[in-house]
Enzyme design. Structure first.
Site, PDB file in Angstrom:
ATOM      1  CD  GLU A  58      45.624  40.274  41.304  1.00 51.89           C
ATOM      2  OE1 GLU A  58      45.069  40.340  42.407  1.00 51.89           O
ATOM      3  OE2 GLU A  58      46.212  39.238  40.922  1.00 51.89           O
ATOM      4  CD  GLU A  59      47.738  36.290  40.207  1.00 52.35           C
ATOM      5  OE1 GLU A  59      48.050  36.389  41.400  1.00 52.35           O
ATOM      6  OE2 GLU A  59      46.703  35.732  39.823  1.00 52.35           O
TER       7      GLU A  59
ATOM      8  CG  ASP B 148      49.037  39.527  36.028  1.00 55.67           C
ATOM      9  OD1 ASP B 148      47.854  39.947  35.979  1.00 55.67           O
ATOM     10  OD2 ASP B 148      49.700  39.534  37.079  1.00 55.67           O
TER      11      ASP B 148
ATOM     12  CG  HIS C 134      44.526  39.782  37.067  1.00 53.45           C
ATOM     13  ND1 HIS C 134      45.316  38.664  36.959  1.00 53.45           N
ATOM     14  CD2 HIS C 134      43.692  39.535  38.104  1.00 53.45           C
ATOM     15  CE1 HIS C 134      44.986  37.787  37.890  1.00 53.45           C
ATOM     16  NE2 HIS C 134      43.984  38.286  38.598  1.00 53.45           N
TER      17      HIS C 134
HETATM   18  N1  BES Z   1      41.962  36.550  42.033  1.00 58.07           N
HETATM   19  C1  BES Z   1      42.899  36.422  43.090  1.00 58.07           C
HETATM   20  C2  BES Z   1      42.291  36.669  44.445  1.00 58.07           C
HETATM   21  C3  BES Z   1      41.175  35.700  44.727  1.00 58.07           C
HETATM   22  C4  BES Z   1      41.444  34.347  44.824  1.00 58.07           C
HETATM   23  C5  BES Z   1      39.887  36.126  44.847  1.00 58.07           C
HETATM   24  C6  BES Z   1      40.424  33.457  45.044  1.00 58.07           C
HETATM   25  C7  BES Z   1      38.868  35.223  45.084  1.00 58.07           C
HETATM   26  C8  BES Z   1      39.131  33.879  45.173  1.00 58.07           C
HETATM   27  C9  BES Z   1      44.050  37.359  42.817  1.00 58.07           C
HETATM   28  O1  BES Z   1      44.522  37.200  41.491  1.00 58.07           O
HETATM   29  C10 BES Z   1      45.226  37.005  43.669  1.00 58.07           C
HETATM   30  O2  BES Z   1      45.688  35.905  43.576  1.00 58.07           O
HETATM   31  N2  BES Z   1      45.756  37.952  44.416  1.00 58.07           N
HETATM   32  C11 BES Z   1      47.000  37.801  45.057  1.00 58.07           C
HETATM   33  C12 BES Z   1      47.485  39.178  45.392  1.00 58.07           C
HETATM   34  C13 BES Z   1      48.954  39.304  45.653  1.00 58.07           C
HETATM   35  C14 BES Z   1      49.799  38.887  44.488  1.00 58.07           C
HETATM   36  C15 BES Z   1      49.301  40.718  46.060  1.00 58.07           C
HETATM   37  C16 BES Z   1      46.858  36.936  46.298  1.00 58.07           C
HETATM   38  O3  BES Z   1      45.821  36.974  46.986  1.00 58.07           O
HETATM   39  O4  BES Z   1      47.792  36.181  46.579  1.00 58.07           O
HETATM   40 MN    MN Z   2      43.017  37.193  40.149  1.00 59.15          MN
HETATM   41 MN    MN Z   3      45.661  35.263  41.474  1.00 60.18          MN
END
Ligand code: BES
Ligand code: MN
Ligand code: MN
Length: 455
Positions: free
Chosen positions: A162-163, A100, A98
């Protein structure tokens, strides 16, 4: 790319493109693509255009910027899709990332400006340097190493919301089903336990949130003239929020999914220092650290609307609200869990205060997978060769909202959750960064993977 069967030549081709990929990563980091903030909508468009241009230079059959007609409140974010058709008889691999990013949390708090990627001690600092523009550039570096002629079909899919919980991704998947169809899906948006230990992520938590508003009075009232018999809404709200954990710090909402974990416990000191816990501050809950972070629910209050200390005056507050966020264990029913959270909060508001609860739009389903089968074995071989250490199976506590939907849409596809973050990456935090050695190893690993997936 010379002889594609030779690992040495693939590695050399990747190493040769890493410097230019890092230059492009710096260019991408310079674009503040905070899609969640409407003020940065144009930047997110610019970031999609930059990714499309980089992909377009690698000779895809097609490259497009797609967006779904409408999310709940605004049109979908720009997603880049580029396609390199499969050579005869070869599978197609979808490479996801992603473009963003999260807000900075105050540019002045960073050691170097968040949108000027800066190298220090073998790491590249900047917002998105790890999450997830590093994922974007991993894919592009691999395609570049193969000179735009990967050994398998490739669909590059770089979304822009995604964020924000990928609200319009299901619509995109429906509208462009055939374009996005793949045999293997590689999601470069996760992390490795150490810079030289590759991970195959096999579980992610889900996420729900809501806003609770408590009201008690028609208007502010003098806190001395009325205080005592008349309470204030912020204290009432705090009672409810304080009920979310028990005395041990375990989530107190009844009926939520909790799973055990066979993973070995993590070293507590390292964990404490990775996250920055102050001396003497206890860990919450029970069980091993991996159990707590990967396989149990967690609740946090992310924000409160009430007067700031500087604005405070001697009045009883008529209303106050808070945003409450809950991570969900794999296997949890997302919407049912949100209802349980709402019910718990409502039941713990004291003094007959009025309560209004508004469910948040950002919903991520938890996800877990069984890493057995040819594509996973191919990944294990490719990753251990690139990193010089065996790949470990790991869970993560974070969420990637679209994975469950993708897996349902293409039930035959193997989902590989990879990435180039490490525990020092400070995702979403101040001074986010990417380990440059890891970036090179991650790109090699993905290039080897495409070679391994060749039929
Ligand atoms: N890449 C992250 C998730 C992640 C963080 C995986 C650290 C492995 C290690 C992803 O971009 C993220 O931040 N997801 C959000 C999702 C939400 C906005 C629905 C999250 O987990 O807060
Ligand atoms: Mn991410
Ligand atoms: Mn993230």
């Amino acid at each position: 790319m010379p002889d594609s069967t030779s690992r040495g030549s693939i590695a050399a081709a990747v190493d040769a493109v890493v410097p230019s990929a890092l230059d492009d990563l710096r260019r991408l980091v310079a674009i503040p693509s905070i899609w969640a903030d409407p003020a940065h909508a144009a930047d997110t468009e610019a970031s999609a255009a930059a990714v499309a241009e980089l992909a377009g230079a690698l000779g895809p059959e097609s490259v497009q910027i797609l967006r779904a007609a409408g999310g709940p409140t605004r049109p979908g974010a720009p997603a880049v899709v580029a396609h390199w058709p499969a050579p005869e008889g070869q599978p197609t691999v979808l490479l996801y990332a992603h473009h963003d990013v999260q807000p900075t949390g105050g540019d002045q708090n960073w050691t170097s400006p968040p949108f000027e990627a800066t190298e220090r001690d073998g790491r590249l600092y900047g917002r998105g340097a790890a999450d997830d523009k590093a994922g974007v550039m991993t894919h592009l570096a691999v395609l570049r190493a193969y000179e735009g002629k990967p050994p398998v079909g490739v669909t590059l899919f770089v979304e822009g919301e995604e964020e924000s919980g990928s609200p319009t991704l299901p619509a995109l998947l429906r509208e462009h089903h055939e374009l996005l169809r793949a045999d293997v899906i590689v999601i470069a948006d996760a992390a490795n336990p150490a810079v030289d230990v590759p991970a195959l992520t096999t579980s992610l938590r889900g996420l729900v949130d809501l806003v609770i508003e408590v009201s008690m009075l028609e208007r502010p009232a003098h806190s001395g003239v009325y205080g005592g018999p008349v309470g204030d809404a912020l204290t009432a709200l705090c009672h409810s929020l304080a009920s979310l954990h028990d005395a041990k710090g375990e989530v107190a909402v009844a009926g939520l999914q909790q799973n055990g974990s066979e993973a070995p416990d993590q070293d507590e000191e390292t964990f404490r220092s990775d996250v920055g816990l102050l001396d003497g501050v206890e860990l919450l809950g029970t069980g091993t650290i991996p159990e707590r972070v990967w396989h149990k629910p967690a609740i946090a209050v992310l924000g409160i609307d009430a007067p700031t200390v500087a604005q405070a005056s001697n009045v009883l507050l008529p209303r106050a609200r808070a945003m409450v966020s809950m991570r969900l264990a794999p296997g949890e029913d997302t919407l049912a869990a949100r209802d349980k959270l709402a019910g718990h909060l409502r039941a713990h508001v004291p003094w007959g205060a009025h309560v209004e609860i508004t469910p948040g739009g950002g919903v991520a389903e938890p996800f877990s997978l069984d890493a057995r089968g040819g594509a996973y074995d191919a990944a294990r071989r490719a990753f251990s060769e690139a990193f010089g250490n065996d790949a470990v199976e790991t869970g993560i506590g974070g969420s990637i909202p679209f994975i469950a939907e993708f897996a349902r849409t293409f039930p035959g596809a193997a989902v590989l959750v990879t990435g180039v973050g490490d525990p020092a990456s400070r995702w979403h935090g101040i001074d986010e960064s990417l380990d440059l050695g890891m970036f090179a190893r991650g790109a090699r690993a993905e290039a080897f993977l495409l070679d391994e997936l060749r039929a």
